[in-house]
Design an enzyme around this catalytic site. Structure first.
Site, PDB file in Angstrom:
ATOM      1  N   ASP A 169      -1.596  -0.879   6.098  1.00  0.00           N
ATOM      2  CA  ASP A 169      -1.820  -0.410   7.468  1.00  0.00           C
ATOM      3  C   ASP A 169      -3.227   0.104   7.731  1.00  0.00           C
ATOM      4  O   ASP A 169      -3.627   0.257   8.873  1.00  0.00           O
ATOM      5  CB  ASP A 169      -0.833   0.716   7.800  1.00  0.00           C
ATOM      6  N   ASP A 192       0.883  -1.147   0.000  1.00  0.00           N
ATOM      7  CA  ASP A 192       0.000   0.000   0.000  1.00  0.00           C
ATOM      8  C   ASP A 192       0.934   1.214   0.000  1.00  0.00           C
ATOM      9  O   ASP A 192       2.057   1.113   0.474  1.00  0.00           O
ATOM     10  CB  ASP A 192      -0.850  -0.082   1.282  1.00  0.00           C
ATOM     11  N   ASP A 208      -7.230  -1.560   3.919  1.00  0.00           N
ATOM     12  CA  ASP A 208      -6.294  -2.616   3.519  1.00  0.00           C
ATOM     13  C   ASP A 208      -6.711  -3.983   4.042  1.00  0.00           C
ATOM     14  O   ASP A 208      -6.180  -5.010   3.609  1.00  0.00           O
ATOM     15  CB  ASP A 208      -4.882  -2.315   4.034  1.00  0.00           C
TER      16      ASP A 208
END
Lengths: 123, 642
Positions: B525, B332, B529
């Site tokens: 995080d 990410d 996600d």
């Protein structure tokens, strides 16, 4: 003659071992005793677990007592992999483990080397 | 009388001494007077103290259609002892020493293994010992020593220099450096001010601090880590299904092999009944299902414990095994590769003047970019006067009076009214090309400079990603940001592939698409996600992330740093390789040991007596545990051996 007898005995013994260890055999199952909003069951540890399957009622706080009767290293620990429990049973005669009963399901337990197995069924 | 295996071992060991002396004296043709009687008495006591527990346990297991290590020890010692009794009565040579030595070696193995097993699981105890017992809590205006269990959320807690922080919280006053190495693995002490988070069981440096408790009891970071490590250490790795299957048939199979050994030697090869019996007993005794059973759990225990010390929490054995085959690592962007907060990266023009004017204007703005500018001003210790006549211009910026002169901070549309010098124009385009947000600062009717703001990559990201690429992994960045910004960041850190413009609910689909080319790990995080963390074969959650992300990940990095991914990969691979090595060794040992003990290689002069077989068996299980403990010493990227 002795050779022939040995051979026959050996064949019988091997057949016996295969039947005894690999045949279908009944497993010991037992329900927990329920009293005043709590339930408990005792598992005797001696060359394995008896009973091997303990059935608990869902929603009633439960305790499982492991009564250690075995004096060899093999069964010295009991491990509930899903609960993160790894207890040494040799420190005290009876070891008590709390089992969560908020959800129905199965918790397997085994000795430290994963050779002996038992399970708790919550339903 | 209750004896543990250590006591049993020593008693049995002392009792075997006369037989040991006789054995050593044998080559000199010296016979102990009344040896048979001495052997009978000592061995009988050894059987009662040392072997009896194996007999009862083996018998209890047998009644339940189970067979295990104890079954083998019981049969081995039983045959040797009972035959010797029979031999003594009928005046034949006795084999008491076989029964005695098998018992002593098995007990030795059990004792050593138990001790090392405790060593293997002590990572957890070390973690638990980090916890302090009490805290200095503010009660009625005074700091009072309070037991940890009574500390409540919201309490103000005082920590003096050198003391341990008792629970998690946020600093309310004071500043200090805090050693967080026990939780994050980061060896450098961290500077902490009012407003910063502190974590329970970290060690306060030279300043005194007061903080408000935010997490106590089972909610503290340490308690969560302990819980996770506990579960990881008892978890199963899928590879264990193999050992489970083998162990179910192992002991009965060994018994059948032993019967065949006896029959073949006695009935077909013309050996005497005693010789055939010794081969059979050696076969039973050398077989070691323990080594197989210990191979995985001990390595898992040591590996996950070591990982926890480095700030890598591996939730279970499955994650450990999956990571081995991971081909692609997906990151990410925001908060994982980057800091997650915009920060000032460049200032064009007179640094302090530009910053001073910008900070004056932004001090009363609520724009997210304003926070970045104010933070920079604070970091550079730039004092700024307060602005008057503040005016927010929708979509363009802000205007106000600073020191009586008109000033502005805003985008090109706002600046259009003042002329932008061509050199600044050029700089503006360069910075924008690097995917930075640029604000123009004007003062007294002139453009005085530019400030570039970006959510910059963490300092460690580039190194971590190149370390992952060096391991042959493909790196992919997944982000909701636009292509241009994403690519600029990817270039800075060296990411292979960029997938930009992904809506939060599409992240999991993208992970699935990448899974077509092999197993993937996802590092993230945020709340958005979580589905991707679950979908990926291995989900790696940043510890600073949201609880939901941490819940969804199968590996959690305590430190908010991508080097943790490299470490997680290393320790997982090393642990899993150790498991494979252990299993291989345990299988090979049995596969080679059993035929030798059965006398298959007698024609090459290779033959084992039952006592040597017992010694080999004891050491095979001890060697497996030793091998697992050595995991504490292997080198992991960026750390030293414990």
């Amino acid at each position: 003659m002795a050779q022939l007898i040995t051979l026959i005995v050996a064949v019988v013994l091997i057949a016996g071992i295969i039947w005894w260890f690999f045949g279908k055999h009944q497993q010991e199952v037992s329900d927990a005793t329920v009293s005043n909003n709590s339930q408990s069951a005792t598992v005797v540890v001696n060359g394995g677990y008896s009973p091997e399957t303990v059935i608990l009622k869902k929603g009633v706080p439960a305790q499982l007592h492991f009564d250690m009767k075995d004096h060899t290293a093999c069964l010295s620990h009991v491990v509930f992999d899903k609960l993160g429990v790894n207890k040494d049973l040799t420190k005290q005669p009876v070891t008590t483990i709390d089992i969560p009963t908020d959800k129905a399901g199965e918790y397997n337990f085994a000795c430290g080397m994963d050779m002996f197995h038992g399970k708790v069924v919550v339903k | 009388m209750k004896l543990n295996s250590t006591n049993r071992f020593w008693i049995v060991f002392i009792l075997t001494i006369p037989m040991l002396i006789q054995m050593l004296a044998m080559p000199f043709h010296w016979m102990m007077p009344g040896y048979n009687w001495v052997a009978l008495v000592t061995t009988t006591i050894i059987m009662i103290i040392g072997a009896w527990p194996y007999w009862t346990s083996g018998w209890a297991a047998f009644k339940k259609h189970n067979a295990n290590m104890n079954t083998l020890v019981a049969i081995g010692t039983g045959i040797a002892y009972l035959y010797s009794l029979f031999a003594m009565v009928t005046g034949r040579p006795v084999y008491f020493e076989s029964a005695a030595f098998i018992t002593v070696f098995v007990l030795l193995g059990d004792t050593m293994e138990e001790r090392m097993h405790d060593n293997a699981s002590n990572a957890l105890q070390k973690l638990l010992k980090l916890q302090v017992k009490s805290a200095q809590v503010l009660r009625d205006g005074h700091f009072v020593e309070t037991p940890l269990a009574e500390v409540q959320v919201g309490d103000i807690v005082q920590v003096k220099p050198g003391q341990k922080v008792p629970v998690d919280g946020v600093i309310t006053s004071g500043q200090s450096t805090v050693d967080e190495s026990m939780i994050t693995g980061e060896s450098m002490p961290v500077q902490k001010h009012a407003g910063d988070q502190v974590v329970g069981s970290t060690i306060n440096g030279d300043g005194a601090i007061e903080f408000r408790a935010t997490k106590v009891g089972n909610d503290t970071m340490l308690a969560q880590i302990v819980e996770m490590v506990k579960k990881a250490q008892t978890s199963h790795a899928p590879i264990q299904n193999l050992t489970d299957r083998i162990s179910q048939i192992f002991v009965p199979a060994v018994l059948i092999i032993a019967i065949m050994t006896f029959t073949i030697w006695f009935a077909f090869l013309g050996a005497t009944a005693v010789q055939a019996m010794l081969f059979a007993v050696a076969t039973i005794v050398i077989a070691c299902p323990c080594a197989l059973g210990l191979a995985t759990p001990t390595a898992l225990m040591v590996g996950t414990g070591r990982a926890a010390k480095m700030g890598v929490l591996i939730k279970d054995g499955t994650a450990l095994e999956e990571i081995e085959n991971v081909k692609t690592i997906i990151f990410d962007k925001t908060g994982t590769i980057t800091n997650g907060q915009p920060a000032v990266t460049d200032i064009v023009g007179n640094q302090s003047q530009v910053l001073q004017v910008a900070a004056s204007l932004e001090a009363s703005s609520e724009h997210p970019l304003a926070a970045a500018i104010l933070q920079k001003a604070k970091a550079e210790s730039v004092d700024y006067p307060s602005a008057t006549d503040f005016q927010a211009l929708e979509g363009r910026g802000v205007m106000a009076k600073v020191n009586g002169e008109g000033a502005f901070v805003g985008n090109e549309r706002l600046a259009a009214e003042s002329k932008l010098p061509s050199d600044l124009q050029q700089k503006l385009h360069t910075l924008q090309a690097a995917a930075k947000t640029v604000v123009i600062v004007g003062y007294a009717g002139q453009v005085i400079g530019l400030i570039a703001i970006q959510d910059a990559p963490k300092p460690s990201s580039a190194a971590a990603i190149s370390a992952l690429k060096a391991r042959g992994l493909k790196t992919v960045m997944l982000t909701g940001d636009n292509q241009r910004v994403a690519e600029a960041i990817a270039k800075q850190v060296g990411i292979d592939q960029v997938i930009a413009g992904v809506l939060p609910n599409q992240k999991a689909e993208q992970v699935q698409a990448l899974q077509k080319d092999g197993k993937v790990a996802f590092v993230g995080d945020g709340i958005n996600d979580a589905p991707a963390l679950t979908t990926a074969d291995v989900g790696i959650a940043m510890g600073s992330g949201t609880d939901i992300a941490i819940e969804s990940g199968s590996i959690v990095l305590v430190q908010n740093d991508l080097n943790g991914v490299v470490r997680a990969l290393d320790i997982s691979k090393k642990t899993f390789n150790r498991i494979k090595l252990n299993l291989f060794w345990a299988l090979i040992y049995n596969l080679i040991g059993i035929p030798i003990a059965a006398g298959l290689f007698v024609s090459f002069g290779l033959q084992l007596s039952p006592e040597i077989a017992a010694l080999a068996m004891a050491f095979s299980s001890v060697s497996v545990v030793t091998s697992s403990l050595l995991l504490n010493r292997v080198k992991i990227a960026g750390t030293t051996a414990a």
